[in-house]
Design a protein around this motif. Structure first.
Motif, PDB file in Angstrom:
ATOM      1  N   SER A 126      -3.952   7.509  -1.705  1.00 33.53           N
ATOM      2  CA  SER A 126      -3.174   6.294  -1.490  1.00 33.53           C
ATOM      3  C   SER A 126      -3.538   5.267  -2.559  1.00 33.53           C
ATOM      4  O   SER A 126      -4.566   5.384  -3.225  1.00 33.53           O
ATOM      5  N   THR A 127      -2.690   4.251  -2.697  1.00 34.00           N
ATOM      6  CA  THR A 127      -2.989   3.145  -3.607  1.00 34.00           C
ATOM      7  C   THR A 127      -2.996   1.836  -2.834  1.00 34.00           C
ATOM      8  O   THR A 127      -2.292   1.674  -1.838  1.00 34.00           O
ATOM      9  N   TRP A 128      -3.809   0.892  -3.332  1.00 33.98           N
ATOM     10  CA  TRP A 128      -3.944  -0.432  -2.710  1.00 33.98           C
ATOM     11  C   TRP A 128      -3.957  -1.451  -3.829  1.00 33.98           C
ATOM     12  O   TRP A 128      -4.788  -1.375  -4.736  1.00 33.98           O
ATOM     13  N   ARG A 174      -2.762  -8.995   1.100  1.00 34.81           N
ATOM     14  CA  ARG A 174      -3.049  -7.559   1.101  1.00 34.81           C
ATOM     15  C   ARG A 174      -4.539  -7.239   1.190  1.00 34.81           C
ATOM     16  O   ARG A 174      -4.911  -6.063   1.237  1.00 34.81           O
ATOM     17  N   GLN A 231      -5.584  -4.869   4.041  1.00 37.34           N
ATOM     18  CA  GLN A 231      -4.760  -3.700   4.323  1.00 37.34           C
ATOM     19  C   GLN A 231      -5.547  -2.424   4.642  1.00 37.34           C
ATOM     20  O   GLN A 231      -5.154  -1.670   5.535  1.00 37.34           O
ATOM     21  N   PRO A 232      -6.655  -2.125   3.943  1.00 35.47           N
ATOM     22  CA  PRO A 232      -7.358  -0.871   4.238  1.00 35.47           C
ATOM     23  C   PRO A 232      -7.846  -0.749   5.677  1.00 35.47           C
ATOM     24  O   PRO A 232      -8.041   0.371   6.174  1.00 35.47           O
ATOM     25  N   ILE A 249      -8.639   6.043  -1.877  1.00 36.16           N
ATOM     26  CA  ILE A 249      -7.755   4.927  -2.205  1.00 36.16           C
ATOM     27  C   ILE A 249      -8.021   4.460  -3.636  1.00 36.16           C
ATOM     28  O   ILE A 249      -9.126   4.026  -3.970  1.00 36.16           O
ATOM     29  N   VAL A 271      -7.693   1.718  -6.231  1.00 37.50           N
ATOM     30  CA  VAL A 271      -7.587   0.260  -6.151  1.00 37.50           C
ATOM     31  C   VAL A 271      -6.892  -0.279  -7.411  1.00 37.50           C
ATOM     32  O   VAL A 271      -7.309  -0.001  -8.537  1.00 37.50           O
ATOM     33  N   MET A 280       0.838  -1.178   0.000  1.00 30.65           N
ATOM     34  CA  MET A 280       0.000   0.000   0.000  1.00 30.65           C
ATOM     35  C   MET A 280       0.880   1.237   0.000  1.00 30.65           C
ATOM     36  O   MET A 280       1.815   1.345   0.780  1.00 30.65           O
TER      37      MET A 280
END
Length: 243
Positions: free
Chosen positions: A12-14, A59, A62-63, A72, A74, A1
């Motif tokens: 943010s990125t996931w 993962r 993770q959020p 976020i 995705v 992440m």
């Protein structure tokens, strides 16, 4: 992440999935593939297998570790609706997003018909939760059918990513679309974006009262050409309550 994303329109990125395959002209100089392939064969690196498709179940939750609400993006390093991703894994991603409802999730795909069919099956007559935004990439006029697939999906906060903009898009029906992002390509082989293409997208948004976000001109580096279009930055965002 990635806690602090360099992408201007998210926080943010996931990436519960990484890797993909190229399917359209917009994929030709994919930034994610370019980045991942630099590390192919590096033992222990997250991209030891380059840009090969890889599920990352570790993962999925993770959020939940982020208690402060954030935007976020995705699968910035993949496409959640790649045909090789099992439905039950996509289910797991959506279950996490539904439960972590203090965040806003942005799901973007080029595989628009698969997105539509999945959402119809999952939500049926109900709307997609308003904190899950659903988008499709539209890099030129040839990709406009994806807009119709998006509109055929259950009610949601819907958005378009017109990036990399590699050709004129032309007139668009933006009914039911709540946000449009546009931008040029970056990297060593970046294809130039004509100013009239960008203006055309902006003017369509203005005419149809859709928020417009201009991400970048692109070039050798993402910020090479800056972010101004006709002397100003365009940072409009959708209203999260539209769904």
């Amino acid at each position: 992440m990635a806690h602090d994303s360099a992408i201007e329109w998210t926080d943010s990125t996931w990436n519960p999935v990484t890797g993909c395959t190229k399917i359209t002209a917009g994929c030709e100089n994919c930034y994610a593939a370019r980045f991942a392939e630099r590390f192919r064969g590096v033992p222990g690196h997250p991209f030891e297998n380059g840009f090969d498709l890889q599920l990352r179940p570790e993962r999925l939750e993770q959020p939940f570790a982020w208690r402060r609400p954030r935007m976020i993006f995705v699968n910035s390093m993949s496409d959640l609706f790649h045909k090789a991703i099992p439905k039950d894994f996509i289910d797991g991603v959506f279950t996490t997003m539904e439960r972590a409802d203090w965040h806003t999730f942005q799901v973007l795909t080029k595989r628009s018909s698969l997105l539509r069919d999945y959402l119809k099956q999952r939500y049926q007559a109900a709307a997609v939760p308003s904190h899950i935004w659903i988008g499709v990439s539209v890099e030129s006029a040839e990709a406009k059918s994806r807009i119709e697939h998006l509109r055929q999906s259950p009610e949601a906060v819907r958005f378009l990513s017109i990036e990399p903009l590699i050709g004129a898009v032309g007139a668009m029906n933006l009914e039911g679309i709540h946000w449009v992002i546009a931008g040029g390509e970056s990297g060593a082989r970046a294809r130039p974006m004509h100013i009239d293409w960008a203006r055309e997208v902006r003017d369509e948004c203005s005419r149809q009262s859709v928020p417009f976000f201009f991400k970048q001109w692109g070039g050798f580096r993402p910020k090479s050409g800056g972010r101004e279009l006709d002397g100003r930055e365009w940072n409009e965002m959708p209203t999260a309550s539209v769904a």
